[in-house]
Design a protein around this motif. Structure first.
Motif, PDB file in Angstrom:
ATOM      1  N   ASP A  45       0.823  -1.217   0.000  1.00 32.07           N
ATOM      2  CA  ASP A  45       0.000   0.000   0.000  1.00 32.07           C
ATOM      3  C   ASP A  45       0.859   1.268   0.000  1.00 32.07           C
ATOM      4  OD1 ASP A  45      -2.225  -1.622   0.035  1.00 32.07           O
ATOM      5  OD2 ASP A  45      -2.441  -1.553   2.228  1.00 32.07           O
ATOM      6  N   ARG A  46       2.016   1.237   0.712  1.00 37.60           N
ATOM      7  CA  ARG A  46       2.861   2.429   0.836  1.00 37.60           C
ATOM      8  C   ARG A  46       3.834   2.561  -0.334  1.00 37.60           C
ATOM      9  NH1 ARG A  46       0.449   5.804   4.372  1.00 37.60           N
ATOM     10  NH2 ARG A  46      -0.316   4.642   6.164  1.00 37.60           N
ATOM     11  N   GLY A  47       4.072   1.452  -1.018  1.00 38.29           N
ATOM     12  CA  GLY A  47       5.023   1.504  -2.126  1.00 38.29           C
ATOM     13  C   GLY A  47       6.451   1.703  -1.677  1.00 38.29           C
ATOM     14  N   TRP A  48       6.816   1.208  -0.518  1.00 36.23           N
ATOM     15  CA  TRP A  48       8.154   1.432   0.021  1.00 36.23           C
ATOM     16  C   TRP A  48       9.228   0.654  -0.748  1.00 36.23           C
ATOM     17  CZ3 TRP A  48       6.996   1.040   5.999  1.00 36.23           C
ATOM     18  CH2 TRP A  48       6.288   2.189   6.383  1.00 36.23           C
ATOM     19  N   ILE A  49       8.926  -0.618  -1.019  1.00 35.95           N
ATOM     20  CA  ILE A  49       9.909  -1.439  -1.729  1.00 35.95           C
ATOM     21  C   ILE A  49       9.219  -2.095  -2.920  1.00 35.95           C
ATOM     22  CG2 ILE A  49      11.381  -1.881   0.272  1.00 35.95           C
ATOM     23  CD1 ILE A  49       9.979  -4.518   0.669  1.00 35.95           C
ATOM     24  N   THR A  50       9.995  -2.511  -3.855  1.00 35.72           N
ATOM     25  CA  THR A  50       9.438  -3.089  -5.072  1.00 35.72           C
ATOM     26  C   THR A  50       8.961  -4.518  -4.814  1.00 35.72           C
ATOM     27  OG1 THR A  50      11.569  -3.953  -5.797  1.00 35.72           O
ATOM     28  CG2 THR A  50      10.986  -1.693  -6.484  1.00 35.72           C
ATOM     29  N   ASP A  51       8.144  -5.007  -5.732  1.00 39.69           N
ATOM     30  CA  ASP A  51       7.619  -6.374  -5.606  1.00 39.69           C
ATOM     31  C   ASP A  51       8.723  -7.435  -5.631  1.00 39.69           C
ATOM     32  OD1 ASP A  51       5.020  -5.468  -5.386  1.00 39.69           O
ATOM     33  OD2 ASP A  51       4.654  -5.543  -7.543  1.00 39.69           O
ATOM     34  N   PRO A  52       9.681  -7.355  -6.529  1.00 40.52           N
ATOM     35  CA  PRO A  52      10.766  -8.350  -6.478  1.00 40.52           C
ATOM     36  C   PRO A  52      11.511  -8.354  -5.144  1.00 40.52           C
ATOM     37  CG  PRO A  52      10.788  -7.224  -8.589  1.00 40.52           C
ATOM     38  CD  PRO A  52       9.809  -6.494  -7.711  1.00 40.52           C
ATOM     39  N   MET A  53      11.668  -7.166  -4.543  1.00 37.39           N
ATOM     40  CA  MET A  53      12.337  -7.095  -3.244  1.00 37.39           C
ATOM     41  C   MET A  53      11.501  -7.799  -2.182  1.00 37.39           C
ATOM     42  SD  MET A  53      13.785  -3.170  -3.283  1.00 37.39           S
ATOM     43  CE  MET A  53      14.377  -3.301  -1.601  1.00 37.39           C
TER      44      MET A  53
ATOM     45  N   ILE B 226       9.462 -10.284  -2.651  1.00 37.46           N
ATOM     46  CA  ILE B 226       9.565 -11.723  -2.886  1.00 37.46           C
ATOM     47  C   ILE B 226      10.915 -12.235  -2.377  1.00 37.46           C
ATOM     48  CG2 ILE B 226       9.663 -13.497  -4.672  1.00 37.46           C
ATOM     49  CD1 ILE B 226       7.774 -11.760  -6.329  1.00 37.46           C
ATOM     50  N   GLY B 227      11.965 -11.473  -2.644  1.00 38.95           N
ATOM     51  CA  GLY B 227      13.285 -11.883  -2.182  1.00 38.95           C
ATOM     52  C   GLY B 227      13.361 -11.949  -0.666  1.00 38.95           C
ATOM     53  N   VAL B 228      12.798 -10.953  -0.001  1.00 39.92           N
ATOM     54  CA  VAL B 228      12.793 -10.958   1.466  1.00 39.92           C
ATOM     55  C   VAL B 228      12.018 -12.156   1.994  1.00 39.92           C
ATOM     56  CG1 VAL B 228      11.971  -9.725   3.515  1.00 39.92           C
ATOM     57  CG2 VAL B 228      13.118  -8.471   1.687  1.00 39.92           C
ATOM     58  N   GLY B 229      10.877 -12.460   1.371  1.00 40.38           N
ATOM     59  CA  GLY B 229      10.089 -13.594   1.819  1.00 40.38           C
ATOM     60  C   GLY B 229      10.813 -14.909   1.649  1.00 40.38           C
ATOM     61  N   LEU B 230      11.464 -15.074   0.506  1.00 43.49           N
ATOM     62  CA  LEU B 230      12.204 -16.315   0.276  1.00 43.49           C
ATOM     63  C   LEU B 230      13.371 -16.452   1.250  1.00 43.49           C
ATOM     64  CD1 LEU B 230      12.252 -16.376  -3.644  1.00 43.49           C
ATOM     65  CD2 LEU B 230      10.843 -17.766  -2.118  1.00 43.49           C
TER      66      LEU B 230
ATOM     67  N   CYS C  48       5.792 -21.765   6.455  1.00 37.99           N
ATOM     68  CA  CYS C  48       4.641 -20.853   6.397  1.00 37.99           C
ATOM     69  C   CYS C  48       5.003 -19.559   5.663  1.00 37.99           C
ATOM     70  CB  CYS C  48       4.165 -20.521   7.810  1.00 37.99           C
ATOM     71  SG  CYS C  48       3.393 -21.918   8.656  1.00 37.99           S
ATOM     72  N   ILE C  49       6.193 -19.006   5.955  1.00 36.58           N
ATOM     73  CA  ILE C  49       6.606 -17.766   5.286  1.00 36.58           C
ATOM     74  C   ILE C  49       6.796 -18.004   3.796  1.00 36.58           C
ATOM     75  CG2 ILE C  49       8.468 -16.064   5.124  1.00 36.58           C
ATOM     76  CD1 ILE C  49       8.832 -16.331   8.158  1.00 36.58           C
ATOM     77  N   LEU C  50       7.334 -19.153   3.441  1.00 43.90           N
ATOM     78  CA  LEU C  50       7.479 -19.470   2.015  1.00 43.90           C
ATOM     79  C   LEU C  50       6.109 -19.612   1.357  1.00 43.90           C
ATOM     80  CD1 LEU C  50      10.450 -22.003   2.144  1.00 43.90           C
ATOM     81  CD2 LEU C  50      10.483 -19.671   1.245  1.00 43.90           C
ATOM     82  N   TYR C  51       5.171 -20.270   2.044  1.00 40.32           N
ATOM     83  CA  TYR C  51       3.809 -20.364   1.505  1.00 40.32           C
ATOM     84  C   TYR C  51       3.196 -18.974   1.327  1.00 40.32           C
ATOM     85  CZ  TYR C  51       3.663 -25.439   2.352  1.00 40.32           C
ATOM     86  OH  TYR C  51       3.893 -26.781   2.327  1.00 40.32           O
ATOM     87  N   ALA C  52       3.420 -18.099   2.302  1.00 39.92           N
ATOM     88  CA  ALA C  52       2.885 -16.744   2.198  1.00 39.92           C
ATOM     89  C   ALA C  52       3.510 -16.006   1.022  1.00 39.92           C
ATOM     90  CB  ALA C  52       3.140 -15.989   3.503  1.00 39.92           C
ATOM     91  N   THR C  53       4.812 -16.245   0.794  1.00 38.81           N
ATOM     92  CA  THR C  53       5.484 -15.614  -0.344  1.00 38.81           C
ATOM     93  C   THR C  53       4.898 -16.093  -1.660  1.00 38.81           C
ATOM     94  OG1 THR C  53       7.521 -15.479   0.965  1.00 38.81           O
ATOM     95  CG2 THR C  53       7.715 -15.214  -1.422  1.00 38.81           C
ATOM     96  N   PHE C  54       4.648 -17.400  -1.753  1.00 40.84           N
ATOM     97  CA  PHE C  54       4.038 -17.938  -2.971  1.00 40.84           C
ATOM     98  C   PHE C  54       2.629 -17.367  -3.173  1.00 40.84           C
ATOM     99  CE2 PHE C  54       6.681 -21.949  -2.050  1.00 40.84           C
ATOM    100  CZ  PHE C  54       7.805 -21.346  -2.593  1.00 40.84           C
ATOM    101  N   ALA C  55       1.886 -17.261  -2.074  1.00 43.00           N
ATOM    102  CA  ALA C  55       0.536 -16.702  -2.169  1.00 43.00           C
ATOM    103  C   ALA C  55       0.580 -15.248  -2.622  1.00 43.00           C
ATOM    104  CB  ALA C  55      -0.177 -16.817  -0.820  1.00 43.00           C
ATOM    105  N   PHE C  56       1.580 -14.521  -2.126  1.00 44.64           N
ATOM    106  CA  PHE C  56       1.722 -13.109  -2.522  1.00 44.64           C
ATOM    107  C   PHE C  56       2.098 -12.981  -3.996  1.00 44.64           C
ATOM    108  CE2 PHE C  56       4.808  -9.711  -3.322  1.00 44.64           C
ATOM    109  CZ  PHE C  56       4.047  -8.595  -3.047  1.00 44.64           C
ATOM    110  N   ALA C  57       3.101 -13.754  -4.411  1.00 43.07           N
ATOM    111  CA  ALA C  57       3.643 -13.590  -5.761  1.00 43.07           C
ATOM    112  C   ALA C  57       2.772 -14.236  -6.831  1.00 43.07           C
ATOM    113  CB  ALA C  57       5.058 -14.185  -5.826  1.00 43.07           C
TER     114      ALA C  57
END
Length: 530
Positions: free
Chosen positions: A31-39, A41-45, A77-86
């Motif tokens: 919502d804030r647009g602080w970091i990009t989408d690839p970033m 995904i990388g943080v989640g992975l 769980c965090i990896l699942y959340a990352t997949f759900a997000f991406a």
């Protein structure tokens, strides 16, 4: 299972809270647009892999097994959340990428749990896998990616649940999947045009998966078909039925949905009986529900058509015949299906008498042939079934006076059906061929002659069965017909035809006298000789 959950429920709650916080942070940064989408995904992975590796490290230390399982589960769980997000929430990954990632993470988690008997890890991973797409509601319709996501989760957790006997995984996966279906159905408000729309396809896939999954689980667990698997299967059928009726409303008649579920339940019941060799709650519940749904669906066949009453008669007469056959084959408690069959026969008789007068005759190729049309065959079918009940050696298992009373009642009902058959078919004959201006007089004369023959049939049955009841009934019919012929039928013209009819009725009366004189003494001798 209950002890395990009671011991570790706080750990599950803690993981759920941490995962919720992680997903909330994801959405906030979006919502804030602080970091990009690839970033993101990388943080989640990185976070997911880091928690998993740390948990694996802790598990190798003394007294670190529980902490290790929590760490690995949180990483999954965090990896699942990352997949759900991406792949689901923002369509940054293709569905195949989501599928491959889900397979990799789930396979590693299952392998670890299998090797080290880590039940808690499976609880955490499953909870996180189901919770992630629920909390991360998407902006685009990525239902196919969600379908692949859930397919991997369910296949893996059902498999290890069966292999390890961890039964709690199955109801959690089941409840979470159908809950996700409901959330996404109302969130997306998908198009329901056509009976092959995507929502019904996904619901059908889930229904078939759990239906077969419960059967496979029962077979693998020592052919134990009762209990949890039975309840899940029943709930699965109910949920799919409700969704199908909602989704297909206006696109497909509900009868098709009901007969599909009914036949599938009947097949499952037959499979269970074959596997177990004895009657179980699973087979009884699924068999009865399947039969009921099938009958309801068949009963809806032809709704709105003029021939609907005729279709109902054939359907329920067929059910009565099947129940009578089952009662004949069973050595014990045969009275139950026979009683049901007799009850259905009686209800159908009353129904047919009340509706037959406004129901089409059921002509063959638009040509009316008396006593050889669908309406006539329905009368004959009901009459044959009534005479079967009257003469069956095993009718409701009664003896003596009770047996005789039941037999006479069904025979009387069957004879009334014969009377209805004669009346309707002769009336239909005059209607179909429009026989002249003297139709009313001709019809009255024809019916008088037919009812006279009907009285003769009653006398013949009474003589054959040695039952005076039918001779009395036949006498009453003959007297009424004679009065009708001498009073009502003499009005108007067609004098020669009236003479023929009166002579015919007189001949029938003499024939009845001969029947009484020849067979009645034999019946009396038989009674006196007992």
């Amino acid at each position: 299972m209950i002890d395990h959950l009671r011991k570790h429920w706080t750990s599950l709650l803690g993981v759920a809270l941490v995962l919720t916080a992680f997903i909330t942070l994801f959405r906030y940064t979006v919502d804030r647009g602080w970091i990009t989408d690839p970033m993101k995904i990388g943080v989640g992975l990185l976070a997911g892999i880091g928690f998993a590796l740390a948990g694996a490290r802790l598990a190798t230390k003394p007294r670190g097994a529980i902490a290790g399982e929590i760490g690995i589960g949180l990483g999954a769980c965090i990896l699942y959340a990352t997949f759900a997000f991406a792949g689901i929430a923002y369509a940054l990954w293709a569905p195949m990428t989501v599928l491959l990632g889900m397979i990799a993470v789930t396979a590693l988690a299952v392998a670890y749990a299998w090797r080290f008997n880590s039940r808690l890890l499976m609880h955490i991973a499953l909870a996180g896998g189901l919770l992630s797409p629920m909390l991360m509601l998407p902006e685009t319709d990525q239902v196919f990616a969600l379908f692949l996501y859930l397919l991997v989760l369910n296949a893996a957790f059902f498999s290890i649940s069966i292999a390890k006997g961890w039964s709690e995984l199955r109801p959690v996966a089941f409840a979470g999947t159908w809950a996700l279906y409901a959330i996404y159905f109302f969130w997306f408000d998908p198009s329901l045009d056509g009976w092959q729309n995507m929502p019904i396809r996904y619901a059908l896939a889930a229904f078939l998966f759990y239906h077969l999954g419960c059967l496979i689980a029962s077979v693998r667990l020592g052919r134990c078909f009762d209990g949890l698997n039975m309840y899940l299967s029943l709930a699965n059928g109910i949920l799919f039925g409700v969704w199908a009726l909602i989704i297909l409303k206006g696109e497909l008649d509900s009868g098709y949905t009901l007969i599909f579920i009914g036949l599938l339940f009947l097949s499952a019941a037959a499979f269970v009986l074959r596997q177990s060799g004895r009657t179980l709650a699973y087979a009884l519940s699924h068999g009865l529900i399947g039969a009921l749904l099938t009958l309801i669906a068949l009963n809806q066949l032809g709704s709105g058509l003029e021939v609907k009453p005729l279709l109902n008669v054939y359907l329920w007469a067929g059910v009565a015949i099947v129940l009578a056959a089952v009662g004949r084959m069973r050595k014990r408690k045969h009275w139950l299906p026979e009683m049901l069959s007799m009850t259905i026969w009686f209800i159908v008789d009353v129904y047919w008498f009340s509706t037959t007068w406004e129901t089409p005759r059921g002509d063959w190729f638009d040509v009316y042939v008396p006593f050889l049309n669908w309406g006539a065959i329905s009368w004959m079918l009901l009459a044959a079934l009534g005479f079967y009940f009257a003469t069956s050696r095993q009718a409701v298992g009664l003896d003596g006076s009770d047996r005789k009373l039941v037999s006479n009642a069904f025979a009387l009902g069957a004879h009334l059906v014969i009377g209805g058959l004669l009346t309707v078919q002769i009336s239909g004959l005059f209607e179909a061929y429009d026989w002249g201006s003297g139709e009313t007089t001709l019809l009255r004369l024809a019916l008088s002659l037919a009812w006279g023959a009907y009285a003769l049939l009653l006398f013949l049955w009474g003589a054959y069965r040695r039952e005076p009841l039918f001779r009395w009934f036949g006498s009453a019919v003959l007297v009424v017909v004679a009065l009708k012929a001498m009073i009502l039928d003499l009005q108007g013209e067609e004098t020669l035809l009236k003479v023929v009819v009166l002579l015919g009725l007189g001949g029938i009366s003499f024939l009845i006298t001969w029947v009484n004189g020849r067979w009645a003494p034999q019946a009396e001798k038989a009674v006196n000789g007992r």
